[in-house]
Design an enzyme around this catalytic site. Structure first.
Site, mmCIF file in Angstrom:
data_model
loop_
_atom_site.group_PDB
_atom_site.id
_atom_site.type_symbol
_atom_site.label_atom_id
_atom_site.label_comp_id
_atom_site.label_asym_id
_atom_site.label_seq_id
_atom_site.Cartn_x
_atom_site.Cartn_y
_atom_site.Cartn_z
ATOM 1 N N LYS A 54 0.026 3.426 -2.933
ATOM 2 C CA LYS A 54 -1.127 4.312 -3.035
ATOM 3 C C LYS A 54 -0.748 5.777 -3.204
ATOM 4 C CE LYS A 54 -4.618 1.543 -0.610
ATOM 5 N NZ LYS A 54 -3.974 0.233 -0.731
ATOM 6 N N TYR A 67 -11.239 1.879 4.184
ATOM 7 C CA TYR A 67 -9.982 1.613 3.496
ATOM 8 C C TYR A 67 -10.110 0.418 2.566
ATOM 9 C CZ TYR A 67 -4.936 1.091 2.934
ATOM 10 O OH TYR A 67 -3.665 0.999 2.416
ATOM 11 N N SER A 87 0.793 -1.234 0.000
ATOM 12 C CA SER A 87 0.000 0.000 0.000
ATOM 13 C C SER A 87 0.822 1.279 0.000
ATOM 14 C CB SER A 87 -0.972 0.011 1.186
ATOM 15 O OG SER A 87 -2.059 -0.855 0.942
#
Length: 392
Positions: free
Chosen positions: A66, A174, A63
């Protein structure tokens, strides 16, 4: 420049502790806007063969991808290619097919209804579109099991078709929001996200060891992703993200070295300026560094897949918001991090922060599952705390 050599002790302790407290290997960095302040390594790339961890070791950053994808979106906004408040379906029509999950019928099939409003790209960047992950949602996990929908590790377009858990814009949740944001970038650029990042982010930042698909050299330097098992010991998993992905997964798919990603962190300290050119305008950096949720707040991530994640929350009891695409700690953190700083993490216990007020950023890179591994989190927080003690 402050003396940060004491940080070596924290890394070495983490890599040499008894099993339950041990991290197999770590690369950690500290940067100021003027350049690198610390680079340290300890431990091994793999418990199977004992290859030493080195600064050029390649990590699945999960992640941490991101914020890279969100930067690519912000570049499109600067060029008037994307309107953050227009329906995302204007760019990626498939997103209009996502409906809200209201439960399950007696036969196990999902009960769905149309959302009350359309998803915008701003909602995708802020994680308010209604999407989640199966390892943070029992409902998503049930869907995967009952419908056979592919898991996100398949990097397929079909894996992004999970329904929404709430109406867009009403909550923070999320999930796969940034994967869809990456598809927005691809639609307006007419290029795959990997090519966009290479040309517009990696090259101006000098991130030569970062990619969705690893070069042979990168693959040779890859650290093993480890699983912490019940007795606390570490087992190599052999996990490699798809190297011929149908979709460049903007929420999880990049491989990089920790020094490479630190160049990206430093860009945020430098108001968008990279080593080889500008990535974002200063006004974009300032706007993207602020809370975008208004009165909404983020809270604990509750795990639903113990092999992949524990429950996770940074600085419990403190107010936390979201920017594009970072957590914002609304209060000064116990580590010394300033209020308004940016931060996030990667599934295999990678952690970073960007403190623009104190002009310092740092990263802790490891490859351990599940996320929020107590030994990894404790070592990272010790590391960050030591950084602030040194610079102040």
């Amino acid at each position: 420049m402050p003396d940060l050599t004491r940080l070596d002790d924290i890394l070495n302790r983490a890599a040499s502790a008894d099993d339950a407290q041990r991290v197999p290997g770590v690369v950690a960095t500290v940067t100021r806007s003027g350049g690198d302040a610390y680079l340290g390594t300890a431990g091994v790339r793999s418990v199977d063969d004992g290859r030493p961890m080195t600064a050029d070791t390649v990590f699945a950053i999960f992640s941490c991808t991101k914020a890279l994808t969100s930067t690519a979106v912000l570049q499109c906004v600067e060029e008037a290619l994307v309107d953050l408040d227009a329906p995302a379906a204007d760019y990626v029509p498939d997103i209009s097919r996502l409906q809200v999950l209201e439960g399950f019928a007696p036969d196990g099939s999902p009960r769905l209804r149309p959302p009350s409003t359309q998803i915008t790209t701003r909602m995708l960047l802020l994680h308010t579109a209604g999407l989640s992950y199966s390892f943070f949602s029992p409902d998503y996990a049930r869907l995967l099991e009952s419908t056979g929908q592919p898991d996100i590790l398949t990097a397929s377009r079909e894996c992004l078709t999970s329904p929404l858990l709430f109406d867009p814009g009403t909550r923070w949740g999320y999930g796969t929001n940034i994967d869809w944001a990456g598809l927005v970038v691809e639609a307006v650029r007419g290029q795959r996200l990997s090519q966009v990042m290479r040309e517009r982010i990696f090259e101006p930042l000098g991130m030569d060891d970062s990619a969705f698909v690893m070069s042979r050299s990168m693959a040779d330097r890859r650290a093993e992703v480890h699983q912490r098992v019940d007795d606390g010991s570490l087992v190599a998993t052999g996990l490699v993200l798809p190297q011929d992905p149908e979709v460049d997964m903007g929420g999880q798919g990049v491989y990089a070295t920790i020094p490479d990603y630190t160049r990206f962190l430093r860009m945020w300290l430098r108001d968008g300026e990279g080593e080889r050119g500008r990535v974002l305008a200063p006004e974009t950096v300032r706007a993207a560094s602020r809370n975008g949720l208004g009165e909404l707040k983020i809270g604990k991530l509750v795990g639903s897949a113990p092999a992949l994640t524990h429950d996770a929350e940074f600085f419990p009891g403190q107010s936390k918001s979201w920017a594009y695409s970072f957590m914002v700690n609304d209060e000064p953190a116990p580590t010394g991090r300033s209020a308004g700083s940016l931060a996030w993490a990667g599934l295999a216990n990678l952690y970073y922060w960007i403190d623009r007020e104190a002009d310092v950023a740092g990263m802790w890179g490891s490859q351990v599952l599940p996320f929020a591994d107590p030994a990894s989190v404790a070592a990272f927080l010790d590391f960050e705390t030591a950084v602030y003690r040194s610079i102040r």
